[in-house]
Design a protein around this motif. Structure first.
Motif, mmCIF file in Angstrom:
data_model
loop_
_atom_site.group_PDB
_atom_site.id
_atom_site.type_symbol
_atom_site.label_atom_id
_atom_site.label_comp_id
_atom_site.label_asym_id
_atom_site.label_seq_id
_atom_site.Cartn_x
_atom_site.Cartn_y
_atom_site.Cartn_z
ATOM 1 N N PHE A 17 30.074 32.044 -61.992
ATOM 2 C CA PHE A 17 28.884 31.704 -62.763
ATOM 3 C C PHE A 17 28.277 30.389 -62.277
ATOM 4 N N SER A 18 29.122 29.381 -62.082
ATOM 5 C CA SER A 18 28.642 28.066 -61.662
ATOM 6 C C SER A 18 27.986 28.131 -60.288
ATOM 7 N N ALA A 19 28.613 28.869 -59.367
ATOM 8 C CA ALA A 19 28.077 28.971 -58.012
ATOM 9 C C ALA A 19 26.719 29.663 -58.011
ATOM 10 N N ILE A 20 26.610 30.779 -58.763
ATOM 11 C CA ILE A 20 25.340 31.511 -58.824
ATOM 12 C C ILE A 20 24.259 30.653 -59.475
ATOM 13 N N TYR A 21 24.627 29.958 -60.550
ATOM 14 C CA TYR A 21 23.653 29.129 -61.272
ATOM 15 C C TYR A 21 23.154 28.003 -60.366
ATOM 16 N N ILE A 22 24.083 27.323 -59.705
ATOM 17 C CA ILE A 22 23.696 26.207 -58.839
ATOM 18 C C ILE A 22 22.856 26.700 -57.662
ATOM 19 N N PHE A 23 23.244 27.836 -57.077
ATOM 20 C CA PHE A 23 22.485 28.384 -55.947
ATOM 21 C C PHE A 23 21.064 28.752 -56.370
ATOM 22 N N GLY A 24 20.934 29.441 -57.512
ATOM 23 C CA GLY A 24 19.605 29.819 -57.992
ATOM 24 C C GLY A 24 18.735 28.618 -58.286
ATOM 25 N N THR A 25 19.335 27.601 -58.910
ATOM 26 C CA THR A 25 18.590 26.380 -59.208
ATOM 27 C C THR A 25 18.180 25.670 -57.925
ATOM 28 N N ALA A 26 19.106 25.599 -56.961
ATOM 29 C CA ALA A 26 18.818 24.914 -55.697
ATOM 30 C C ALA A 26 17.672 25.584 -54.957
ATOM 31 N N LEU A 27 17.658 26.906 -54.946
ATOM 32 C CA LEU A 27 16.596 27.635 -54.254
ATOM 33 C C LEU A 27 15.240 27.367 -54.901
ATOM 34 N N ALA A 28 15.196 27.409 -56.237
ATOM 35 C CA ALA A 28 13.941 27.158 -56.943
ATOM 36 C C ALA A 28 13.476 25.723 -56.735
ATOM 37 N N LEU A 29 14.405 24.758 -56.857
ATOM 38 C CA LEU A 29 14.032 23.351 -56.722
ATOM 39 C C LEU A 29 13.638 22.994 -55.300
ATOM 40 N N ALA A 30 14.254 23.629 -54.312
ATOM 41 C CA ALA A 30 13.881 23.366 -52.918
ATOM 42 C C ALA A 30 12.434 23.779 -52.672
ATOM 43 N N THR A 31 12.058 24.944 -53.194
ATOM 44 C CA THR A 31 10.685 25.425 -53.028
ATOM 45 C C THR A 31 9.695 24.500 -53.729
ATOM 46 N N VAL A 32 10.015 24.112 -54.968
ATOM 47 C CA VAL A 32 9.130 23.227 -55.723
ATOM 48 C C VAL A 32 9.031 21.864 -55.046
ATOM 49 N N THR A 33 10.139 21.358 -54.512
ATOM 50 C CA THR A 33 10.125 20.044 -53.872
ATOM 51 C C THR A 33 9.249 20.043 -52.628
ATOM 52 N N VAL A 34 9.334 21.093 -51.823
ATOM 53 C CA VAL A 34 8.474 21.187 -50.639
ATOM 54 C C VAL A 34 7.009 21.158 -51.052
ATOM 55 N N GLY A 35 6.663 21.910 -52.101
ATOM 56 C CA GLY A 35 5.294 21.894 -52.593
ATOM 57 C C GLY A 35 4.876 20.529 -53.096
ATOM 58 N N ALA A 36 5.785 19.843 -53.786
ATOM 59 C CA ALA A 36 5.476 18.505 -54.305
ATOM 60 C C ALA A 36 5.248 17.516 -53.176
ATOM 61 N N VAL A 37 6.050 17.610 -52.117
ATOM 62 C CA VAL A 37 5.886 16.704 -50.977
ATOM 63 C C VAL A 37 4.551 16.961 -50.282
ATOM 64 N N ILE A 38 4.179 18.232 -50.135
ATOM 65 C CA ILE A 38 2.886 18.568 -49.520
ATOM 66 C C ILE A 38 1.740 17.988 -50.345
ATOM 67 N N PHE A 39 1.797 18.176 -51.672
ATOM 68 C CA PHE A 39 0.745 17.650 -52.545
ATOM 69 C C PHE A 39 0.720 16.127 -52.491
ATOM 70 N N ASN A 40 1.908 15.503 -52.543
ATOM 71 C CA ASN A 40 2.004 14.050 -52.486
ATOM 72 C C ASN A 40 1.419 13.517 -51.182
ATOM 73 N N ASN A 41 1.673 14.233 -50.092
ATOM 74 C CA ASN A 41 1.178 13.805 -48.791
ATOM 75 C C ASN A 41 -0.345 13.856 -48.727
ATOM 76 N N LYS A 42 -0.940 14.761 -49.484
ATOM 77 C CA LYS A 42 -2.389 14.908 -49.438
ATOM 78 C C LYS A 42 -3.128 13.833 -50.228
ATOM 79 N N VAL A 43 -2.567 13.400 -51.354
ATOM 80 C CA VAL A 43 -3.350 12.547 -52.251
ATOM 81 C C VAL A 43 -2.726 11.191 -52.585
ATOM 82 N N ALA A 44 -1.424 11.027 -52.433
ATOM 83 C CA ALA A 44 -0.766 9.792 -52.872
ATOM 84 C C ALA A 44 -0.808 8.731 -51.777
ATOM 85 N N PRO A 45 -0.697 7.450 -52.145
ATOM 86 C CA PRO A 45 -0.673 6.378 -51.143
ATOM 87 C C PRO A 45 0.596 6.443 -50.293
#
Length: 420
Positions: A17-45
């Motif tokens: 259970f722990s392995a599946i939960y952590i893997f699923g969370t990691a996959l979702a957060l990795a995708t969101v983080t890449v998007g956040a970095v792209i957005f940050n790169n476009k508009v943030a100082p």
């Protein structure tokens, strides 16, 4: 400490259970983080564009005469005679952006190296905080005299000269398009996604033949982007619109159109153009929808996993209820346990996102392959706002995935729980 010990015991007892939960969370957060970095790169100082909140651009000029229409960047004449005479700005610079590919010629006579070059003036260094590793910017006197001085980035220095001893390069000759310059400074390179400030080499545009188009008295079209620092963008836009109207009313041969420019960096970075005619609210709706999908899909999957895991803990919850634990306390305990797992998954996802970005997943951000410069730097990824955003996403994901199954499980009466 007791809660963390309990979570650790749960991890050991429910490894799958722990392995599946952590893997699923990691996959979702990795995708969101890449998007956040792209957005940050476009508009943030970010380096060297630390004054993006005060920066505005004019990068497209349309001149119409009868049935003929020409649209391009601004000419130096337009910058010198009109735009530089506006009042509502603190600094203004024009950058010369040559068409086509430029090449630098190494001293050893090897094959030419493709570079992105940019002609600038001394004001450029007041708007963009380039980090000089050796030497200094060319002066206003150098610029006015058209001295052939050049500033190169650290990566370009290593590629052309093959050395990290940047101080030894000051005063060395540098060949660009088979024209000789003298190196006066070495700066830390930015990233190609910062289109307005990025280049591998910088030189005074007064060294470019016919840069001011003095042979064409009526052309406002050219190869320059005009950049302002302003504390009152609305006033600058109104003043520019008034200047355009006065010019068009002063003669009948030409009609000037600036498409409501200048526009601030937030609009330009977000929409990808200088006109500001894209609906920003639609862009945010689109980003919000993508973020919702990125959170909803994994949260539904994780919620199903948690529901199954909670069914196996019904008896445990019944015992804890029998010993006086209230429903709110048990709910908080379950949410806390899953938050710890979510944070672990979030950290793993952040690491995965960083490695993916360094390996080139965001190369699509780059507008060119000049020296294959990375589109992502540590400053972009490890920005405090990225950490805060990632933590908030972890928290929301935890609530969305764990709250409902935990609440449904804890609603069961104590007797029913103990019989399970």
């Amino acid at each position: 400490m007791s809660t963390l010990r309990h979570v650790w015991q749960m991890l050991c007892q429910n490894k799958l259970f722990s392995a599946i939960y952590i893997f699923g969370t990691a996959l979702a957060l990795a995708t969101v983080t890449v998007g956040a970095v792209i957005f940050n790169n476009k508009v943030a100082p970010i380096y060297p564009e630390y004054q993006r909140d005060r920066t505005a651009y004019i990068s497209s000029v349309q001149m119409r005469s009868g049935n003929s229409t020409r649209q391009s960047q601004a000419s130096y004449q337009f910058f010198r005679d009109y735009l530089s005479k506006l009042k509502n700005y603190t600094d203004a610079t024009a950058t010369y952006n040559p068409w086509g590919t430029s090449y630098a010629q190494p001293e050893d006579g090897s094959l030419s190296v493709r570079v992105m070059d940019k002609g600038i003036d001394p004001t450029f260094f007041r708007i963009y905080s380039l980090d000089f590793l050796a030497g200094a910017p060319f002066t206003q006197e150098d610029f006015d005299s058209g001295l052939r001085k050049i500033i190169i980035t650290d990566r370009t220095a290593r590629r052309i000269y093959g050395t990290d001893d940047y101080a030894s390069l000051i005063g060395r000759p540098f060949s660009l398009q088979f024209s000789e310059y003298t190196v006066c400074g070495i700066v830390r390179e930015g990233t190609p996604t910062e289109e307005k400030s990025f280049a591998n080499v910088f030189y005074p545009y007064t060294t470019v033949p016919n840069y001011d188009h003095e042979d064409d008295d009526h052309s406002f079209n050219g190869s320059f982007t005009v950049i302002f620092l302003t504390d009152n963008l609305d006033a600058l836009q109104a003043e520019t619109a008034d200047m355009v109207a006065r010019y068009n009313n002063s003669q009948d041969e030409f009609e000037l159109n600036l498409f409501d420019q200048p526009n601030g960096h937030f609009i330009v970075g977000l929409t990808g153009n200088a006109y500001g005619n894209d609906d920003v609210s639609e862009i945010f709706y689109g980003l919000g929808f993508v973020l919702l999908v990125l959170l909803l899909v994994p949260s539904l999957n994780l919620s199903g996993i948690i529901s199954g895991q909670m069914e196996g803990r019904v008896a445990e919850m019944g015992v804890r209820k029998a010993f006086g634990a209230g429903r709110s306390r048990l709910l908080g305990s379950v949410l806390w346990e899953n938050l710890v797992l979510t944070v672990i998954g979030g950290i793993a996802g952040f690491i995965v996102a960083y490695l993916a970005m360094k390996l080139g997943i965001t190369d699509l951000l780059s507008k060119g392959d000049y020296y294959q410069a990375s589109a992502v730097t540590e400053e972009m990824v490890f920005a405090p706002r990225i950490f805060i955003f990632t933590f908030l996403v972890c928290y929301v994901l935890n609530i969305m995935s764990a709250l409902l199954p935990a609440y449904r499980s804890l609603r069961k009466p104590i007797v029913a729980s103990l019989k399970a």
